[in-house]
Design an enzyme around this catalytic site. Sequence first.
Site, PDB file in Angstrom:
ATOM      1  N   LYS A 136       0.700  -1.004  -0.197  1.00 31.59           N
ATOM      2  CA  LYS A 136      -0.033  -0.123  -0.018  1.00 31.59           C
ATOM      3  C   LYS A 136       0.678   1.222  -0.039  1.00 31.59           C
ATOM      4  CE  LYS A 136      -4.376  -0.918  -0.205  1.00 31.59           C
ATOM      5  NZ  LYS A 136      -5.087  -1.802   0.627  1.00 31.59           N
ATOM      6  N   LYS A 146      -8.095 -11.126 -12.821  1.00 32.53           N
ATOM      7  CA  LYS A 146      -9.365 -11.665 -12.036  1.00 32.53           C
ATOM      8  C   LYS A 146     -10.258 -10.581 -12.329  1.00 32.53           C
ATOM      9  CE  LYS A 146      -9.854 -12.223  -7.242  1.00 32.53           C
ATOM     10  NZ  LYS A 146      -9.268 -12.002  -5.707  1.00 32.53           N
ATOM     11  N   LYS A 161     -13.513  -4.798 -10.409  1.00 35.11           N
ATOM     12  CA  LYS A 161     -13.995  -3.366 -10.973  1.00 35.11           C
ATOM     13  C   LYS A 161     -12.817  -2.663 -11.391  1.00 35.11           C
ATOM     14  CE  LYS A 161     -18.690  -3.184  -9.169  1.00 35.11           C
ATOM     15  NZ  LYS A 161     -19.657  -2.094  -8.520  1.00 35.11           N
TER      16      LYS A 161
END
Length: 333
Positions: free
Chosen positions: A111, A191, A194
């Site tokens: 992150k 995969k 969205k």
Amino acid sequence: MKRVFSGFRPTGKQHIGNYLGTIQNCISLQDEYDCIYCVVDIHALTTLESIESLREDIYEMVLDWLAAGIDPQKSILFVQSHVPQVMELHTLFSMVTPLSWLLRVPTFKEKVKMQPHNVNYGLVGYPVLMTADIALYKGEIVPVGEDQLPHLELAREIVRRFNSLYGFVFPEPQAKLTSFPLILGLDGIQKMSKSYNNYIEIAASPQEILERVMTAFTDPARRYRSDSGHPDICNIFCLHKFFTPARVDEIASECRRAGIGCVECKKMLAESISSTLEPFREKRAILASKPNYITEVLADGANRAEAIAKETIREVKEKMRLLQRVQLEHIRD
Ligand code: SF4
């Protein structure tokens, strides 16, 4: 009955990948366990991109889940921030969690690379909040994919440390390893997600499903209708396995001998998806037309969750020797 806890980021309308993996798994657990399902809106705040649509995302996701078969009579379904005790337990757990444990978490490092402009405290403390989510309700079982095992192990370590320092309060949550089917997106590479815009929403209309399916990549070796195909590497064929199970053998052999073209094969898939999801769409429309239905389900879920949470916090404060408000008077006496 053992208690299952599972938290999900609010991601709005759900897609076929969510449906075939997480949602169906949650539905099947309802009869065997005492299930608590939580929409983790506070976790969503660690990244900024979802804030604009946060409320709408929660509504649409919960509507999809209920229409798909999550039963609010059997399971507790609620929003994380509606039970504020989770913030309290997060703070108390942060006192027993060495910083070094958090800094070594691989997803934290990822992150930091992904959003160097926004390395907030919430990113580091994410596993502590996740542990508080589970422990507040004394979750015993947490359904996880293999990639999430390190997070659960950290939660177990935090709980173990709390219990050894202050006395037993929390069961150590056990992983229920779940192998979710890998559903590739319409690009046939990533995969379904969205983020990659390669998805089909489960609430999509038959026309929208058809339009999305027609954009999908198939076996790249089939450049002409007369080319024989390789269904095993074709994403459309993979989806047929879920939505057209009775005809997969026939589709595979027709593809191999070029007896069927990709356009025809895709139309067949779009019809299968549409008809499989028709009862879902009907139920979704009925639930969406009921005024305040989602609000009421979530309020009831929050009330039931909060009753458990309050009792846990009372126990925690007792063990940590924190003074409860009502005890002050007795001390003065
Ligand atoms: Fe894929 Fe169907 Fe085309 Fe074969 S015919 S390559 S299974 S889309």
